[in-house]
Motif scaffolding. Structure first.
Motif, mmCIF file in Angstrom:
data_model
loop_
_atom_site.group_PDB
_atom_site.id
_atom_site.type_symbol
_atom_site.label_atom_id
_atom_site.label_comp_id
_atom_site.label_asym_id
_atom_site.label_seq_id
_atom_site.Cartn_x
_atom_site.Cartn_y
_atom_site.Cartn_z
ATOM 1 N N LYS A 11 0.835 -1.212 0.000
ATOM 2 C CA LYS A 11 0.000 0.000 0.000
ATOM 3 C C LYS A 11 0.867 1.258 0.000
ATOM 4 O O LYS A 11 0.589 2.223 -0.715
ATOM 5 C CB LYS A 11 -0.918 0.001 1.233
ATOM 6 C CG LYS A 11 -2.094 -0.957 1.127
ATOM 7 C CD LYS A 11 -2.962 -0.892 2.372
ATOM 8 C CE LYS A 11 -4.066 -1.944 2.304
ATOM 9 N NZ LYS A 11 -4.862 -1.973 3.560
ATOM 10 N N LEU A 12 1.930 1.229 0.782
ATOM 11 C CA LEU A 12 2.831 2.386 0.870
ATOM 12 C C LEU A 12 3.598 2.621 -0.432
ATOM 13 O O LEU A 12 4.053 3.733 -0.699
ATOM 14 C CB LEU A 12 3.821 2.197 2.024
ATOM 15 C CG LEU A 12 3.241 2.365 3.434
ATOM 16 C CD1 LEU A 12 4.244 1.890 4.485
ATOM 17 C CD2 LEU A 12 2.862 3.816 3.691
ATOM 18 N N SER A 13 3.726 1.568 -1.252
ATOM 19 C CA SER A 13 4.472 1.701 -2.505
ATOM 20 C C SER A 13 3.764 2.629 -3.497
ATOM 21 O O SER A 13 4.359 3.071 -4.481
ATOM 22 C CB SER A 13 4.703 0.330 -3.148
ATOM 23 O OG SER A 13 3.494 -0.185 -3.681
ATOM 24 N N LEU A 14 2.495 2.927 -3.245
ATOM 25 C CA LEU A 14 1.776 3.889 -4.083
ATOM 26 C C LEU A 14 2.287 5.310 -3.823
ATOM 27 O O LEU A 14 2.148 6.192 -4.663
ATOM 28 C CB LEU A 14 0.268 3.828 -3.800
ATOM 29 C CG LEU A 14 -0.429 2.498 -4.114
ATOM 30 C CD1 LEU A 14 -1.849 2.505 -3.584
ATOM 31 C CD2 LEU A 14 -0.412 2.224 -5.621
ATOM 32 N N LYS A 15 2.878 5.484 -2.666
ATOM 33 C CA LYS A 15 3.323 6.816 -2.235
ATOM 34 C C LYS A 15 4.849 6.964 -2.236
ATOM 35 O O LYS A 15 5.377 8.052 -2.434
ATOM 36 C CB LYS A 15 2.771 7.051 -0.825
ATOM 37 C CG LYS A 15 3.007 8.428 -0.259
ATOM 38 C CD LYS A 15 2.361 8.529 1.127
ATOM 39 C CE LYS A 15 2.647 9.873 1.773
ATOM 40 N NZ LYS A 15 2.086 9.962 3.142
#
Length: 198
Positions: free
Chosen positions: A108-112
């Motif tokens: 999920k954090l890889s989107l940011k």
């Protein structure tokens, strides 16, 4: 390049007792498509035999002729991930100290972020169960890096996620160390290039 699913990179050296445990934990916690790449540095405890039994379309193995270093194993696995066009490369240890349940949050954090690190110093009990020597080395290294490079990142951990859409492989490979210092060196290099690290 059409980006494929996620690659989970696990270096091994004499991990016979841990392989099935970590694979089962990954299967239990991850509900999306992924491949696992084991990079074995010529284990002599039966690890290779277990890995050969697992070998399939989703379980891949690179057998190396000798122990070349944990950093070297990560670099080889990362190069493989880029070559094969994986969207994300997630690396973790085989010994059970890295809990695969956190991979879901990392994705999920890889989107940011371009690079996602875990942090063993965010919670007080993160190092519980470790022997004194390992605790001391890990804590001392963290404090030294924090002082020298002015960063709160836990840069020496191997449990991390690379967004291959954003990070150039050549920038990761600027880290020349083949041992544990690869993790700190590559993190500082990527930070200096301006990549977003979460």
């Amino acid at each position: 390049i059409h980006k494929k699913k996620y690659l989970i990179l696990i270096p091994t050296y004499n991990e016979r007792k841990n392989i099935k445990f970590i694979v089962n934990k990954i299967k239990k916690n991850l509900k999306f498509k992924y491949d696992i790449l084991f990079i074995d540095d010529n284990s002599n405890d039966g690890t290779k035999k277990i890995l050969q039994k697992l070998k399939s379309k989703t379980f891949k193995i690179i057998n190396r002729k000798k122990k070349l270093g944990i950093g070297s194993a990560h670099k080889e696995g990362i190069k493989y991930g880029y070559k094969k066009g994986y969207k994300l490369i997630i690396s973790l240890d085989c010994d059970g100290t890295h809990d695969p349940k956190h991979i879901n949050k990392m994705i999920k954090l890889s989107l940011k972020y371009d690079l996602i690190l875990t942090n063993r110093f965010a919670l007080k009990n993160s190092l519980s169960g470790w022997d004194f020597h390992r605790k001391f080395i890990t804590t001392f290294r963290h404090m030294l890096v924090r002082l020298l490079f002015n960063t709160n990142l836990d840069s020496s951990g191997a449990f991390r996620c690379y967004n291959t859409n954003n990070i150039k492989l050549k920038n990761i490979l600027k880290a020349k160390h083949d041992g544990y210092f690869f993790f700190t060196e590559s993190t500082i290099i990527l930070k200096n290039f301006g990549y977003l690290i979460g």
